[in-house]
Design a protein around this motif. Sequence first.
Motif, PDB file in Angstrom:
ATOM      1  N   ARG A 127      16.096   7.569  15.187  1.00 21.18           N
ATOM      2  CA  ARG A 127      15.797   6.320  14.489  1.00 21.18           C
ATOM      3  C   ARG A 127      16.839   5.306  14.892  1.00 21.18           C
ATOM      4  N   ASP A 128      16.626   4.058  14.543  1.00 18.89           N
ATOM      5  CA  ASP A 128      17.646   3.050  14.811  1.00 18.89           C
ATOM      6  C   ASP A 128      18.804   3.156  13.823  1.00 18.89           C
ATOM      7  N   GLU A 129      18.536   3.656  12.595  1.00 20.81           N
ATOM      8  CA  GLU A 129      19.576   3.774  11.581  1.00 20.81           C
ATOM      9  C   GLU A 129      19.404   5.088  10.828  1.00 20.81           C
ATOM     10  N   LEU A 130      20.438   5.492  10.072  1.00 21.59           N
ATOM     11  CA  LEU A 130      20.386   6.786   9.401  1.00 21.59           C
ATOM     12  C   LEU A 130      19.373   6.824   8.263  1.00 21.59           C
ATOM     13  N   VAL A 131      19.005   5.675   7.757  1.00 15.62           N
ATOM     14  CA  VAL A 131      17.904   5.608   6.792  1.00 15.62           C
ATOM     15  C   VAL A 131      17.018   4.430   7.176  1.00 15.62           C
ATOM     16  N   GLU A 132      15.722   4.641   7.113  1.00 16.68           N
ATOM     17  CA  GLU A 132      14.765   3.577   7.378  1.00 16.68           C
ATOM     18  C   GLU A 132      13.589   3.699   6.417  1.00 16.68           C
ATOM     19  N   PHE A 133      13.096   2.538   5.991  1.00 18.86           N
ATOM     20  CA  PHE A 133      11.922   2.480   5.126  1.00 18.86           C
ATOM     21  C   PHE A 133      10.866   1.615   5.811  1.00 18.86           C
ATOM     22  N   GLN A 134       9.673   2.163   5.988  1.00 10.96           N
ATOM     23  CA  GLN A 134       8.558   1.347   6.471  1.00 10.96           C
ATOM     24  C   GLN A 134       7.663   1.024   5.297  1.00 10.96           C
ATOM     25  N   VAL A 135       7.382  -0.254   5.127  1.00 16.50           N
ATOM     26  CA  VAL A 135       6.524  -0.740   4.049  1.00 16.50           C
ATOM     27  C   VAL A 135       5.289  -1.348   4.678  1.00 16.50           C
ATOM     28  N   ASP A 136       4.128  -0.877   4.277  1.00 19.20           N
ATOM     29  CA  ASP A 136       2.865  -1.395   4.807  1.00 19.20           C
ATOM     30  C   ASP A 136       2.083  -2.077   3.697  1.00 19.20           C
ATOM     31  N   VAL A 144       9.964  -2.713   8.620  1.00 24.14           N
ATOM     32  CA  VAL A 144      10.800  -1.531   8.734  1.00 24.14           C
ATOM     33  C   VAL A 144      12.231  -1.977   8.459  1.00 24.14           C
ATOM     34  N   ALA A 145      12.817  -1.448   7.383  1.00 25.44           N
ATOM     35  CA  ALA A 145      14.162  -1.859   6.977  1.00 25.44           C
ATOM     36  C   ALA A 145      15.102  -0.676   7.056  1.00 25.44           C
ATOM     37  N   GLY A 146      16.309  -0.910   7.582  1.00 29.60           N
ATOM     38  CA  GLY A 146      17.354   0.091   7.610  1.00 29.60           C
ATOM     39  C   GLY A 146      18.543  -0.361   6.798  1.00 29.60           C
ATOM     40  N   LEU A 147      19.720   0.150   7.145  1.00 31.46           N
ATOM     41  CA  LEU A 147      20.933  -0.242   6.439  1.00 31.46           C
ATOM     42  C   LEU A 147      21.242  -1.724   6.628  1.00 31.46           C
ATOM     43  N   ARG A 148      21.058  -2.209   7.838  1.00 35.97           N
ATOM     44  CA  ARG A 148      21.433  -3.584   8.141  1.00 35.97           C
ATOM     45  C   ARG A 148      20.278  -4.441   8.631  1.00 35.97           C
ATOM     46  N   ASN A 149      19.371  -3.850   9.379  1.00 31.57           N
ATOM     47  CA  ASN A 149      18.339  -4.644  10.031  1.00 31.57           C
ATOM     48  C   ASN A 149      16.987  -4.490   9.352  1.00 31.57           C
ATOM     49  N   CYS A 150      16.110  -5.450   9.615  1.00 33.56           N
ATOM     50  CA  CYS A 150      14.757  -5.410   9.081  1.00 33.56           C
ATOM     51  C   CYS A 150      13.834  -6.102  10.078  1.00 33.56           C
ATOM     52  N   ARG A 151      12.759  -5.419  10.453  1.00 38.05           N
ATOM     53  CA  ARG A 151      11.785  -5.969  11.400  1.00 38.05           C
ATOM     54  C   ARG A 151      10.414  -6.054  10.729  1.00 38.05           C
ATOM     55  N   VAL A 152       9.629  -7.045  11.123  1.00 39.06           N
ATOM     56  CA  VAL A 152       8.333  -7.269  10.474  1.00 39.06           C
ATOM     57  C   VAL A 152       7.233  -7.427  11.520  1.00 39.06           C
ATOM     58  N   GLN A 153       6.010  -7.180  11.053  1.00 43.49           N
ATOM     59  CA  GLN A 153       4.811  -7.448  11.851  1.00 43.49           C
ATOM     60  C   GLN A 153       3.753  -7.994  10.899  1.00 43.49           C
ATOM     61  N   HIS A 154       3.413  -9.261  11.075  1.00 46.69           N
ATOM     62  CA  HIS A 154       2.451  -9.916  10.204  1.00 46.69           C
ATOM     63  C   HIS A 154       1.033  -9.587  10.648  1.00 46.69           C
ATOM     64  N   LEU A 173       0.799  -1.208   0.000  1.00 43.98           N
ATOM     65  CA  LEU A 173       0.000   0.000   0.000  1.00 43.98           C
ATOM     66  C   LEU A 173       0.838   1.266   0.000  1.00 43.98           C
ATOM     67  N   SER A 174       1.906   1.267   0.810  1.00 45.89           N
ATOM     68  CA  SER A 174       2.675   2.502   0.959  1.00 45.89           C
ATOM     69  C   SER A 174       4.092   2.202   1.415  1.00 45.89           C
ATOM     70  N   VAL A 175       4.963   3.166   1.127  1.00 44.58           N
ATOM     71  CA  VAL A 175       6.355   3.131   1.570  1.00 44.58           C
ATOM     72  C   VAL A 175       6.650   4.483   2.208  1.00 44.58           C
ATOM     73  N   ARG A 176       7.248   4.461   3.392  1.00 52.51           N
ATOM     74  CA  ARG A 176       7.618   5.709   4.055  1.00 52.51           C
ATOM     75  C   ARG A 176       9.091   5.663   4.409  1.00 52.51           C
ATOM     76  N   GLY A 177       9.856   6.612   3.883  1.00 50.97           N
ATOM     77  CA  GLY A 177      11.289   6.627   4.118  1.00 50.97           C
ATOM     78  C   GLY A 177      11.725   7.850   4.895  1.00 50.97           C
ATOM     79  N   GLU A 178      12.692   7.653   5.770  1.00 55.52           N
ATOM     80  CA  GLU A 178      13.301   8.754   6.522  1.00 55.52           C
ATOM     81  C   GLU A 178      14.814   8.617   6.403  1.00 55.52           C
ATOM     82  N   PHE A 179      15.435   9.644   5.841  1.00 55.20           N
ATOM     83  CA  PHE A 179      16.885   9.644   5.703  1.00 55.20           C
ATOM     84  C   PHE A 179      17.451  10.957   6.203  1.00 55.20           C
ATOM     85  N   GLY A 180      18.601  10.883   6.866  1.00 54.76           N
ATOM     86  CA  GLY A 180      19.320  12.105   7.161  1.00 54.76           C
ATOM     87  C   GLY A 180      19.923  12.161   8.542  1.00 54.76           C
TER      88      GLY A 180
END
Length: 383
Positions: free
Chosen positions: A270-279, A286-296, A164-171
Amino acid sequence: MTRRTVRIAMNGVTGRMGHRQHLVRSILALREQGGLDLGDGEILWPEPVLVGRREPALRALAERHGLTEWSTDLDAVLADDSVDIYFDAQVTSARAEAITKAIRAGKHIYTEKPTAGDLAGALALARLATEHGVKHGVVQDKLFLPGLLKLKRLIDGGFFGEILSVRGEFGYWVFEGDWQDAQRPSWNYRAQDGGGIVVDMFPHWEYVLHELFGRVTSVTAQVATHVPRRWDEQGKPYEATADDAAYGIFQLEGGAIAQINSSWTVRVNRDELVEFQVDGTHGSAVAGLRNCRVQHRSATPKPVWNPDIPATEPFRDQWQEVPDNAEFDNGFKAQWELFLRHVVLDEPYHWDLLAGARGVQLAELGLRSAAEGRRLDVPEVGL
């Protein structure tokens, strides 16, 4: 084992990114591991030829890494028939002219982005490379980050259902340079030198969105120069003429909407300098440079809005970490390996100058959207 040498003219490696990621963590790292294994008992050995404008810096860099070949004469290096590949990590304003020379000299091209100052220039490079029959690639390093590789694994496995959507935060906060040194070169904040966060980051967002979620079909952007006065490397004040923050909304082919904030004037929470949340309909990540967490969907809590009481749910604890399930190499090195295999073995490779032109196009349209205050369509580009 037989060793096959490939000579690479590396222009701009005295800069931060060119030195750390491309020279040290990619080409020299390949040499430290004994070269690139091509199979059938053959090893590819990369031989860098350092190129730049500042002789003392080049000499010092070569001595530091035990290299013997360097030059301030780009034309002479390109005239050397033993040089196979030209790599460019210069400032943006110098890139197109140098790449044009390299193509005309018959060199394969690998380059940082943006590839040119505007779409017309970027497409001209792609056409010229095609006409001369040279192979060409553009750095799209974020696709090879562990966090985004995990995210792609989720997409390929159908985890999200309909996205449905992607939300990114970088900086992050880049210091102004007066009382603490800035973490980025001053040219980044001068539009006349090719600076600006839109020119720098929108090409990244184009390939991330294009490769993972779908082609960008329209863009709406707002840009700002939040910090108008900065201090350069010599401690002299200057007026910032380029944008240091951008707020973009991107419509994607297929219907998903992406929102990405890019800023050099934000303090990180944030946990990392860039993160993307995908719903998606079936789950979120929620994915960053190294890690990725999910909620089913089956494990999604049922929060209720009540501003009169403190939050009682530990929202961050309700997500599950995606396991590595693989060993992840440096993303820049991983893409270098693919490009080198493309050059010497003709293996498939699609992150080329045309892909780089799409990134330039999105940056150009993003700036125009901000200037005109309206949404703009993003036409498909081709040769």
